[in-house]
Structure formats: C-alpha cells, structure tokens
Write a protein that holds these residues in place. Structure first.
Motif, PDB file in Angstrom:
ATOM      1  N   THR A 224     -25.933 -27.442 -10.281  1.00  0.00           N
ATOM      2  CA  THR A 224     -25.165 -28.961 -10.563  1.00  0.00           C
ATOM      3  C   THR A 224     -24.769 -28.796 -12.053  1.00  0.00           C
ATOM      4  N   ASP A 225     -23.826 -29.751 -12.310  1.00  0.00           N
ATOM      5  CA  ASP A 225     -23.306 -29.727 -13.725  1.00  0.00           C
ATOM      6  C   ASP A 225     -24.300 -29.636 -14.725  1.00  0.00           C
ATOM      7  N   ILE A 226     -23.939 -29.142 -15.988  1.00  0.00           N
ATOM      8  CA  ILE A 226     -24.819 -29.111 -17.269  1.00  0.00           C
ATOM      9  C   ILE A 226     -24.661 -30.431 -17.923  1.00  0.00           C
ATOM     10  N   THR A 227     -25.487 -31.100 -18.386  1.00  0.00           N
ATOM     11  CA  THR A 227     -25.344 -32.162 -19.156  1.00  0.00           C
ATOM     12  C   THR A 227     -25.793 -31.889 -20.725  1.00  0.00           C
ATOM     13  N   HIS A 228     -25.338 -32.377 -21.723  1.00  0.00           N
ATOM     14  CA  HIS A 228     -25.562 -32.120 -23.060  1.00  0.00           C
ATOM     15  C   HIS A 228     -25.926 -33.494 -23.584  1.00  0.00           C
ATOM     16  N   ASN A 229     -27.200 -33.698 -24.125  1.00  0.00           N
ATOM     17  CA  ASN A 229     -27.659 -35.004 -24.825  1.00  0.00           C
ATOM     18  C   ASN A 229     -28.123 -34.594 -26.120  1.00  0.00           C
ATOM     19  N   GLU A 230     -26.959 -34.914 -27.019  1.00  0.00           N
ATOM     20  CA  GLU A 230     -27.012 -34.487 -28.314  1.00  0.00           C
ATOM     21  C   GLU A 230     -28.040 -35.130 -29.055  1.00  0.00           C
ATOM     22  N   THR A 231     -28.348 -36.397 -28.820  1.00  0.00           N
ATOM     23  CA  THR A 231     -29.516 -37.105 -29.455  1.00  0.00           C
ATOM     24  C   THR A 231     -31.004 -36.392 -29.230  1.00  0.00           C
ATOM     25  N   GLN A 232     -31.012 -36.178 -28.109  1.00  0.00           N
ATOM     26  CA  GLN A 232     -32.309 -35.235 -27.788  1.00  0.00           C
ATOM     27  C   GLN A 232     -32.206 -33.893 -28.004  1.00  0.00           C
TER      28      GLN A 232
ATOM     29  N   ALA B  65     -29.106 -18.413 -18.055  1.00  0.00           N
ATOM     30  CA  ALA B  65     -27.666 -17.932 -18.791  1.00  0.00           C
ATOM     31  C   ALA B  65     -26.434 -19.080 -18.956  1.00  0.00           C
ATOM     32  N   GLU B  66     -26.495 -19.694 -17.789  1.00  0.00           N
ATOM     33  CA  GLU B  66     -25.607 -20.977 -17.909  1.00  0.00           C
ATOM     34  C   GLU B  66     -25.970 -21.887 -19.144  1.00  0.00           C
ATOM     35  N   LEU B  67     -27.153 -22.137 -19.154  1.00  0.00           N
ATOM     36  CA  LEU B  67     -27.488 -23.064 -20.184  1.00  0.00           C
ATOM     37  C   LEU B  67     -27.211 -22.538 -21.706  1.00  0.00           C
ATOM     38  N   THR B  68     -27.497 -21.344 -21.919  1.00  0.00           N
ATOM     39  CA  THR B  68     -27.209 -20.725 -23.092  1.00  0.00           C
ATOM     40  C   THR B  68     -25.882 -20.448 -23.278  1.00  0.00           C
ATOM     41  N   ARG B  69     -25.090 -20.476 -22.361  1.00  0.00           N
ATOM     42  CA  ARG B  69     -23.548 -20.177 -22.481  1.00  0.00           C
ATOM     43  C   ARG B  69     -22.975 -21.602 -23.065  1.00  0.00           C
ATOM     44  N   ALA B  70     -23.647 -22.681 -22.216  1.00  0.00           N
ATOM     45  CA  ALA B  70     -22.947 -23.971 -22.749  1.00  0.00           C
ATOM     46  C   ALA B  70     -23.677 -24.244 -23.955  1.00  0.00           C
ATOM     47  N   ALA B  71     -24.613 -23.978 -24.507  1.00  0.00           N
ATOM     48  CA  ALA B  71     -24.999 -24.152 -25.834  1.00  0.00           C
ATOM     49  C   ALA B  71     -24.132 -23.263 -26.907  1.00  0.00           C
ATOM     50  N   LEU B  72     -23.976 -22.095 -26.772  1.00  0.00           N
ATOM     51  CA  LEU B  72     -23.161 -21.420 -27.573  1.00  0.00           C
ATOM     52  C   LEU B  72     -21.740 -21.841 -27.581  1.00  0.00           C
ATOM     53  N   GLU B  73     -21.242 -22.289 -26.366  1.00  0.00           N
ATOM     54  CA  GLU B  73     -19.866 -22.811 -26.653  1.00  0.00           C
ATOM     55  C   GLU B  73     -19.674 -24.003 -27.332  1.00  0.00           C
ATOM     56  N   THR B  74     -20.617 -24.951 -27.123  1.00  0.00           N
ATOM     57  CA  THR B  74     -20.796 -26.103 -27.764  1.00  0.00           C
ATOM     58  C   THR B  74     -20.720 -25.847 -29.370  1.00  0.00           C
ATOM     59  N   ALA B  75     -21.727 -24.975 -29.733  1.00  0.00           N
ATOM     60  CA  ALA B  75     -21.944 -24.295 -31.228  1.00  0.00           C
ATOM     61  C   ALA B  75     -20.382 -24.019 -31.977  1.00  0.00           C
ATOM     62  N   ARG B  76     -19.728 -23.120 -30.854  1.00  0.00           N
ATOM     63  CA  ARG B  76     -18.552 -22.552 -31.329  1.00  0.00           C
ATOM     64  C   ARG B  76     -17.411 -23.627 -31.598  1.00  0.00           C
ATOM     65  N   SER B  77     -17.456 -24.638 -30.508  1.00  0.00           N
ATOM     66  CA  SER B  77     -16.448 -25.614 -30.736  1.00  0.00           C
ATOM     67  C   SER B  77     -16.832 -26.810 -31.828  1.00  0.00           C
TER      68      SER B  77
END
Length: 90
Positions: free
Chosen positions: A2-10, A51-63
C-alpha cells in the motif's frame, strides 16, 4: 504494498501490508532527520518494505534540505548500500 504515508507530526513513515503495520520512525533536530527505527513484522518481511520506507524518508529529507543521521542499523546499512544518498549523511 500500500501507499506509504508520512506523518510529520509523529515523525513516522508508515504503510500497511497484508494487514500488518510497517513503520520508520525519526525525529527532527533542526534540519537533521535522525532515523531511529525501522519496523517490519516478520510475517511480511523480505519484500523490500523496509527499503521502500527508508527510500521515502531519504527522498523527503533531500526535498526538504535535511541532513540524515541514521541511528537505525537498517537505515545506516541502506545508506551505505546506495551511494546516491551519501550526500545526505551527517
């Protein structure tokens, strides 16, 4: 998966796979993302979810212009394995 969600507050990236909750937890320290934990239940392990969770986190950090400190052993190994993320390492 399923899609990865990002909850920045948490400080969490998450997804649900076959009914199992998977997550990557982090905290921000200024403009530094400190990756604390990646959790994937063994029932859905081996599918590349961490790996997908980590990639999502790293791409968010980069952006967002954040540096990354991977305290989580999985995230640290992932960043060593993929040199395209070396510029994010603090």
């Amino acid at each position: 998966m399923t899609d990865i969600t990002h909850n920045e507050t948490q400080g969490r990236f998450a997804c649900t796979v076959d009914g199992y909750h998977c997550e990557l937890d982090y905290r921000l320290d200024g403009r530094r993302m400190i990756i604390l934990h990646t959790g994937v239940p063994h029932q859905v392990g081996g599918r590349g979810i961490a790996a997908e969770l980590t990639r999502a986190a790293l791409e968010t950090a980069r952006s967002r212009g954040w540096q990354v400190l991977p305290l989580c052993s999985y995230a640290e190994a992932y960043m060593r394995r993929y040199p395209e993320y070396a510029d994010l390492l603090e």
